[in-house]
Design a protein around this motif. Structure first.
Motif, short mmCIF file in Angstrom:
data_model
loop_
_atom_site.label_atom_id
_atom_site.label_comp_id
_atom_site.label_asym_id
_atom_site.label_seq_id
_atom_site.Cartn_x
_atom_site.Cartn_y
_atom_site.Cartn_z
N GLU A 479 0.82 -1.21 0.00
CA GLU A 479 0.00 0.00 0.00
C GLU A 479 0.86 1.26 0.00
O GLU A 479 0.46 2.29 -0.54
N THR A 480 2.02 1.20 0.62
CA THR A 480 2.89 2.36 0.71
C THR A 480 4.17 2.13 -0.08
O THR A 480 4.61 1.00 -0.28
N VAL A 481 4.77 3.22 -0.52
CA VAL A 481 6.03 3.17 -1.26
C VAL A 481 7.16 3.33 -0.26
O VAL A 481 7.26 4.35 0.44
N GLY A 482 8.01 2.31 -0.17
CA GLY A 482 9.11 2.34 0.79
C GLY A 482 10.44 2.71 0.16
O GLY A 482 10.55 2.92 -1.07
N CYS A 483 11.46 2.77 0.98
CA CYS A 483 12.80 3.14 0.49
C CYS A 483 13.32 2.14 -0.53
O CYS A 483 14.03 2.52 -1.48
N GLU A 484 13.00 0.85 -0.36
CA GLU A 484 13.48 -0.16 -1.31
C GLU A 484 12.87 0.05 -2.69
O GLU A 484 13.53 -0.15 -3.72
N HIS A 485 11.61 0.48 -2.73
CA HIS A 485 10.97 0.76 -4.02
C HIS A 485 11.58 2.01 -4.65
O HIS A 485 11.82 2.05 -5.87
N LEU A 486 11.81 3.03 -3.83
CA LEU A 486 12.42 4.26 -4.35
C LEU A 486 13.84 4.01 -4.83
O LEU A 486 14.26 4.57 -5.86
N ALA A 487 14.60 3.18 -4.12
CA ALA A 487 15.98 2.91 -4.52
C ALA A 487 16.04 2.25 -5.89
O ALA A 487 16.88 2.61 -6.74
N GLU A 488 15.15 1.29 -6.12
CA GLU A 488 15.13 0.64 -7.44
C GLU A 488 14.70 1.63 -8.52
O GLU A 488 15.27 1.64 -9.62
#
Length: 501
Positions: A479-488
């Motif tokens: 549901e939320t965008v985390g740091c791992e998603h942003l890093a990729e």
């Protein structure tokens, strides 16, 4: 031969819209001949000779009196050869040679050959939609492309002499219910055939899940074209509304529509010598370009820097708006153009800058000038930037394949399904992107701000990076965008240097 008059309904194509046209025919005393008025183009003016020959070949008599054909409304320019059939039927009804019922409650389009055969014309599907909106029956050539419309009676006629009968056209085109399977297009190349490039396959999966643009840069023979050509194998099928929209564009352009109606997304790959009119649309009469023919599909531009700069910059606005507006003296024509852009480019004129197996022979100014042909504004509008390196020979010859299209497609469908659930209760079929919809916590927000400052990202680049991260989160059903998603997502925005200098 008796004098008389008749009105037959037809239509003219303008962009992807169709305007109903009343073909008024009057046979009266005067000098023998046929005049066509109402702003016809050259193809319509030539209909005089085709109609004369077809009427005689079909066993009817061509009147020797004065014939005037008016295409109303007269202020609108008419194009195409689809008026042959309604003009011929109007003459035959006006002279009492066929039943007047042929001119009632029916919209006709069709070109006549000299032997009386009715030929299909471009825009048949769009004309069928016009007939449905006017609550008329629709008659076209027997060999026309499928017209998958509900709510309109669609008939076919193969020869003009069929009008001598009493029962209307020859047969009904029953073309509803064509299947749309859940698997990819039959016979489409599979990603299993691409050795290595597992990271690139992941990038294509994300692009397909979120409809993001993607640019590959790497040396010749690295596999860029192979990767791009397999993109249709992981895309979901068109839904009925999307299929109809895309099929109308292909119909207007005179392109086959059977595969689009069957649910296959368009994949267009124009050569880099394409003109601006060929890519964006234009000409006389105005025809949709490749970006519109790729509507709801993929536009693959191979050798991207080899396209003329004016041509490339012409797709910037459609990438943002999903439509292209072509302006002429007599008004504007709007074509839909919501497509996924996939580009491939060499990093320099020789192609080997950054390659660890071949020495680059280009100078730094040559490399910069070559890459600048794409243009910063267009690069900024492409969500995913991907470096594609050569696959080692041992991997190329390995009998074991990597990720296949079926596996990648499962991830694409999962991401799109989760996005659709997030969109529940909205008017859109897909979840509308917004910064608030990413639900960033303080850590993720700080990470994105630091990355944007470090790499001097524009506001558009920040939003597009966040959009890619939202797609990655959807594929993870988060549901939320985390740091791992942003890093990729940031890794796909900031390239590692094979193309930069």
């Amino acid at each position: 031969m008796a004098f008389g008059q008749c009105a037959v309904m037809s239509a003219t194509v303008r962009g992807v819209d169709v305007v109903p046209v009343t073909v008024e025919v009057v046979v009266s005393g005067g000098l023998p001949g046929m005049a066509i008025v109402g702003m016809p183009d050259a193809a319509i003016q030539e209909a005089r000779e085709r109609v004369r020959a077809a009427i005689r070949a079909a066993g009817f008599k061509m009147p020797g009196e004065k014939i005037v054909v008016n295409l109303a409304p007269s202020h609108l320019r008419k194009t195409g050869s689809g008026f042959d059939l309604p003009i011929a039927l109007g003459i035959l009804v006006a002279t009492g040679q066929i039943d007047p019922a042929w001119a009632r409650d029916t919209l006709y389009v069709g070109e006549l050959s000299l032997d009386g055969t009715v030929r299909p014309v471009a825009g048949t599907l769009a004309c069928g939609i016009c007939a449905r909106s006017c609550e008329l029956d629709f008659v076209c050539a027997r060999d026309s492309d499928p017209v998958p419309l509900e709510g309109v009676r669609i008939l076919a006629i193969d020869r003009l002499d069929a009008a001598a009968g009493e029962g209307g056209a020859a047969r009904c085109l029953s073309l509803h219910g064509r299947g749309r399977g859940a698997s990819g297009p039959s016979g489409a190349p599979d990603y299993r055939e691409v050795s290595g490039h597992e990271g690139a396959k992941r990038a294509f999966q994300i692009a397909a899940a979120g409809g993001h643009g993607l640019l590959m840069m790497g040396p010749p023979g690295a596999g860029k074209t192979m990767l791009a050509s397999r993109m249709p194998s992981i895309l979901p099928p068109l839904d009925p509304d999307e299929a109809l929209e895309a099929a109308v564009v292909h119909s207007v352009a005179g392109e086959p529509i059977a595969s689009v109606i069957a649910g296959e997304r368009p994949f267009r790959s124009p050569h880099h010598s394409a003109s601006l009119a060929g890519l964006v649309g234009g000409g006389s009469p105005i025809r949709p370009g490749e970006i519109s023919l790729a509507h709801h599909g993929v536009l693959f531009l191979d050798e991207l820097p080899e396209f003329r700069s004016s041509v490339l910059q012409g797709i910037r606005q459609p990438l943002e708006s999903g439509a292209v507006t072509i302006t002429r003296a007599d008004g504007n024509v709007v074509f839909p153009a919501r497509f996924m852009l996939v580009g491939a480019a060499n990093p320099c004129p020789c192609g080997y800058f950054g390659d660890d197996r071949h020495e680059c022979t280009c100078t730094v100014p040559q490399i910069r000038a070559y890459q600048n042909r794409i243009g910063g504004p267009l690069m900024d509008r492409i969500d995913i930037h991907l470096d594609v390196r050569r696959t080692p020979p041992s991997v190329v010859l390995s009998p074991q394949g990597g990720l296949d299209s079926a596996t990648l497609r499962e991830g694409v469908l999962r991401g799109r399904a989760f996005a659709a659930r997030r969109a529940a209760g909205t008017a859109s079929r897909r979840a509308p992107f917004s910064v608030e919809g990413c639900a960033l916590d303080e850590g993720a927000r700080s990470f994105l701000v630091s990355m944007a400052e470090l790499h001097s990202m524009s506001g558009r680049a920040i939003v597009r990076t966040l959009s890619v991260a939202r797609t990655i989160a959807d594929m993870d059903e988060a549901e939320t965008v985390g740091c791992e998603h942003l890093a990729e997502a940031v890794s796909y925005r900031v390239r590692d240097g094979i193309g930069g200098c």
